[in-house]
Each structure stands twice: as C-alpha cells, then as structure tokens.
Design a protein around this motif. Structure first.
Motif, PDB file in Angstrom:
ATOM      1  N   GLN A   2     -20.643  67.927 122.409  1.00  0.00           N
ATOM      2  CA  GLN A   2     -19.352  68.360 121.874  1.00  0.00           C
ATOM      3  C   GLN A   2     -18.476  67.145 121.607  1.00  0.00           C
ATOM      4  O   GLN A   2     -18.442  66.210 122.399  1.00  0.00           O
ATOM      5  N   VAL A  22     -13.226  62.593 122.261  1.00  0.00           N
ATOM      6  CA  VAL A  22     -13.946  62.638 123.532  1.00  0.00           C
ATOM      7  C   VAL A  22     -15.277  63.348 123.326  1.00  0.00           C
ATOM      8  O   VAL A  22     -15.322  64.447 122.757  1.00  0.00           O
ATOM      9  N   SER A  24     -18.928  64.841 124.952  1.00  0.00           N
ATOM     10  CA  SER A  24     -19.519  65.361 126.183  1.00  0.00           C
ATOM     11  C   SER A  24     -20.882  65.946 125.871  1.00  0.00           C
ATOM     12  O   SER A  24     -21.180  66.271 124.720  1.00  0.00           O
ATOM     13  N   GLY A  25     -21.707  66.040 126.859  1.00  0.00           N
ATOM     14  CA  GLY A  25     -22.994  66.690 126.705  1.00  0.00           C
ATOM     15  C   GLY A  25     -24.190  65.759 126.693  1.00  0.00           C
ATOM     16  O   GLY A  25     -25.334  66.214 126.696  1.00  0.00           O
ATOM     17  N   ARG A  26     -23.924  64.439 126.648  1.00  0.00           N
ATOM     18  CA  ARG A  26     -25.028  63.494 126.741  1.00  0.00           C
ATOM     19  C   ARG A  26     -24.455  62.132 127.104  1.00  0.00           C
ATOM     20  O   ARG A  26     -23.245  61.954 127.169  1.00  0.00           O
ATOM     21  N   THR A  27     -25.330  61.155 127.300  1.00  0.00           N
ATOM     22  CA  THR A  27     -24.885  59.829 127.700  1.00  0.00           C
ATOM     23  C   THR A  27     -24.230  59.128 126.519  1.00  0.00           C
ATOM     24  O   THR A  27     -24.897  58.663 125.594  1.00  0.00           O
ATOM     25  N   PHE A  28     -22.910  59.041 126.573  1.00  0.00           N
ATOM     26  CA  PHE A  28     -22.116  58.545 125.456  1.00  0.00           C
ATOM     27  C   PHE A  28     -22.500  57.131 125.063  1.00  0.00           C
ATOM     28  O   PHE A  28     -22.594  56.799 123.881  1.00  0.00           O
ATOM     29  N   LYS A  75     -14.800  56.304 129.512  1.00  0.00           N
ATOM     30  CA  LYS A  75     -14.051  57.530 129.250  1.00  0.00           C
ATOM     31  C   LYS A  75     -14.726  58.410 128.205  1.00  0.00           C
ATOM     32  O   LYS A  75     -14.144  59.416 127.778  1.00  0.00           O
ATOM     33  N   ASN A  76     -15.919  58.020 127.768  1.00  0.00           N
ATOM     34  CA  ASN A  76     -16.652  58.788 126.739  1.00  0.00           C
ATOM     35  C   ASN A  76     -15.784  59.036 125.512  1.00  0.00           C
ATOM     36  O   ASN A  76     -15.819  60.129 124.914  1.00  0.00           O
ATOM     37  N   THR A  77     -15.039  58.035 125.111  1.00  0.00           N
ATOM     38  CA  THR A  77     -14.057  58.217 124.049  1.00  0.00           C
ATOM     39  C   THR A  77     -14.177  57.116 123.000  1.00  0.00           C
ATOM     40  O   THR A  77     -14.353  55.943 123.334  1.00  0.00           O
TER      41      THR A  77
END
Length: 118
Positions: A2, A22, A24-28, A75-77
C-alpha cells in the motif's frame, strides 16, 4: 503493498510544497521509488525516482533544479520537495513502486492533488 500519498494542496506560484508517501506491506528499503503526475487532460508523466539506498536520483527536465526526491527508509517514506512551483505543475501526484519483479513501476498510490495558482 500500500502506498499512501499526502501533502498536496493549493499554493501560489513560486511557493513550495512537500509531498510524502508512506509504503507498507513489504521491505521498503529493497525497492526504488518514484513520483509521477497527471495533469487534467494529459497522460501520466514521470517526475522523479530514487534508488533503494537514496543516493541516486533522477528527475524530469521540467522539474530539475526545483523538485527534490528523497527517502527515509527508517520511516518507509519517500518525499518530493517541490520549490518554485508553477501553474503548469498543477496535477495529481502519484507515488509509485515496482512490482515483485523490481523492474519499472506498476504499483500506485491514490494520488494527491497539487494546484498552483498564478
């Protein structure tokens, strides 16, 4: 996976905005990330992308020197700092990520609208 983009809005020409996305759902940190935009009546176009570690970036000629892409893997951002905005930058901005193959961009966020008034 996502992708949730935010930060759009209305700004006067010459102003600045910072978009965030942002993931999510896997290794960024294993994937490059990108920003695209689509203006009314036009096709979606590439704006900028950044590699997994954040040390290699590319941007479209139309935004070079004004837009900066960056990322914070903690921060996966991914961010898009937009400076000296022009009315022609008005568009819906999408963050994007590669699919499982890691090639190209096939996963898209919902988009955030940027409107630049003259």
């Amino acid at each position: 996976v996502q992708l949730q983009a935010s930060g759009g809005g209305l700004v006067q020409a010459g102003g600045s905005l910072r978009l965030s996305c942002v993931a999510s759902g896997r290794t960024f940190s294993r994937y490059n990330m990108g920003w695209f935009r689509q203006a009314p009546g036009k096709e979606r176009e590439f704006v900028a992308d950044i590699n997994e570690s954040g040390d290699i970036t590319r941007c479209a000629a139309s935004v070079k020197g004004r837009f900066i892409i960056s990322r914070d893997n903690g921060k996966n951002t991914v961010y898009l700092q937009m400076n000296d905005l022009k009315p022609e930058d008005t568009a819906v901005y999408y963050c994007a990520a590669p699919g499982a193959s890691g090639i190209g961009f096939s996963l898209w966020g919902q988009g955030t609208l940027v409107t630049v008034s003259s």
